[in-house]
Design a protein around this motif. Structure first.
Motif, PDB file in Angstrom:
ATOM      1  N   ARG A  18       0.861  -1.194   0.054  1.00  0.00           N
ATOM      2  CA  ARG A  18      -0.010  -0.069   0.014  1.00  0.00           C
ATOM      3  C   ARG A  18       0.828   1.214   0.038  1.00  0.00           C
ATOM      4  NH1 ARG A  18      -3.185  -3.253   3.533  1.00  0.00           N
ATOM      5  NH2 ARG A  18      -2.112  -2.428   5.407  1.00  0.00           N
ATOM      6  N   GLY A  19       1.745   1.275   0.756  1.00  0.00           N
ATOM      7  CA  GLY A  19       2.764   2.571   0.869  1.00  0.00           C
ATOM      8  C   GLY A  19       3.555   2.672  -0.611  1.00  0.00           C
ATOM      9  N   LEU A  20       3.871   1.674  -1.161  1.00  0.00           N
ATOM     10  CA  LEU A  20       4.487   1.566  -2.591  1.00  0.00           C
ATOM     11  C   LEU A  20       3.625   2.074  -3.559  1.00  0.00           C
ATOM     12  CD1 LEU A  20       7.274   1.407  -3.978  1.00  0.00           C
ATOM     13  CD2 LEU A  20       6.337  -1.144  -4.298  1.00  0.00           C
ATOM     14  N   THR A  21       2.534   1.626  -3.369  1.00  0.00           N
ATOM     15  CA  THR A  21       1.495   2.086  -4.364  1.00  0.00           C
ATOM     16  C   THR A  21       1.396   3.724  -4.386  1.00  0.00           C
ATOM     17  OG1 THR A  21       0.237  -0.087  -4.399  1.00  0.00           O
ATOM     18  CG2 THR A  21      -0.920   1.738  -5.259  1.00  0.00           C
ATOM     19  N   VAL A  22       1.378   4.214  -3.207  1.00  0.00           N
ATOM     20  CA  VAL A  22       1.035   5.627  -2.965  1.00  0.00           C
ATOM     21  C   VAL A  22       2.321   6.479  -3.404  1.00  0.00           C
ATOM     22  CG1 VAL A  22       0.891   7.382  -1.394  1.00  0.00           C
ATOM     23  CG2 VAL A  22      -0.585   5.366  -0.923  1.00  0.00           C
ATOM     24  N   VAL A  23       3.489   5.829  -3.118  1.00  0.00           N
ATOM     25  CA  VAL A  23       4.787   6.840  -3.649  1.00  0.00           C
ATOM     26  C   VAL A  23       4.984   6.411  -4.902  1.00  0.00           C
ATOM     27  CG1 VAL A  23       7.300   6.534  -3.044  1.00  0.00           C
ATOM     28  CG2 VAL A  23       5.829   6.423  -1.191  1.00  0.00           C
ATOM     29  N   ASP A  24       5.033   5.219  -5.753  1.00  0.00           N
ATOM     30  CA  ASP A  24       5.476   5.065  -6.917  1.00  0.00           C
ATOM     31  C   ASP A  24       4.588   3.930  -7.468  1.00  0.00           C
ATOM     32  OD1 ASP A  24       6.782   4.709  -9.435  1.00  0.00           O
ATOM     33  OD2 ASP A  24       8.505   4.111  -8.331  1.00  0.00           O
ATOM     34  N   PRO A  25       3.492   4.623  -8.039  1.00  0.00           N
ATOM     35  CA  PRO A  25       2.548   3.402  -8.704  1.00  0.00           C
ATOM     36  C   PRO A  25       2.977   2.493  -9.855  1.00  0.00           C
ATOM     37  CG  PRO A  25       1.620   5.748  -8.486  1.00  0.00           C
ATOM     38  CD  PRO A  25       2.941   5.748  -8.246  1.00  0.00           C
ATOM     39  N   ALA A  26       3.623   3.349 -10.563  1.00  0.00           N
ATOM     40  CA  ALA A  26       4.274   2.553 -11.889  1.00  0.00           C
ATOM     41  C   ALA A  26       5.148   1.478 -11.295  1.00  0.00           C
ATOM     42  CB  ALA A  26       5.284   3.520 -12.664  1.00  0.00           C
ATOM     43  N   LEU A  27       6.061   1.675 -10.244  1.00  0.00           N
ATOM     44  CA  LEU A  27       6.843   0.339  -9.544  1.00  0.00           C
ATOM     45  C   LEU A  27       5.998  -0.583  -8.970  1.00  0.00           C
ATOM     46  CD1 LEU A  27       9.418  -0.873  -9.374  1.00  0.00           C
ATOM     47  CD2 LEU A  27       9.869   0.675  -7.077  1.00  0.00           C
TER      48      LEU A  27
END
Length: 94
Positions: A18-27
């Protein structure tokens, strides 16, 4: 003990996702397309090891029945463990 005790790793991974989706959706999208890591089927590994033990015992005792049982279980355990442990099946990795 709380309700998450057995699933704490899964909960943490979901939180990281969830945190990664907020920070870098493409990654996050690129990483979500990767296949999960397959775990070794330990029960089938145990069958293979037991089969090897039976094979050795059959040779030492001179019993054809124990020898054949050992060969069959060692073969079955190793094939199924290899097949379940790989992503596309053991036969496609040869």
């Amino acid at each position: 003990m709380d309700a998450r005790t057995g699933h704490e790793d899964e909960w943490r991974l979901a939180e990281i996702e969830r945190g990664l989706t907020v920070v870098d959706p493409a990654l996050a999208t690129a990483l979500s397309t990767l296949s999960p890591v397959r775990r070794v089927a330990w029960s089938w590994v145990a069958v293979a090891v037991t089969g090897i033990g039976l094979l050795v015992l059959g040779v030492l005792v001179g019993s054809a029945a124990i020898l054949v049982l050992g060969i069959a279980s060692a073969f079955a355990g190793s094939v199924v463990a290899g097949w379940q442990g790989s992503d596309e099946g053991w036969y496609q990795t040869l």
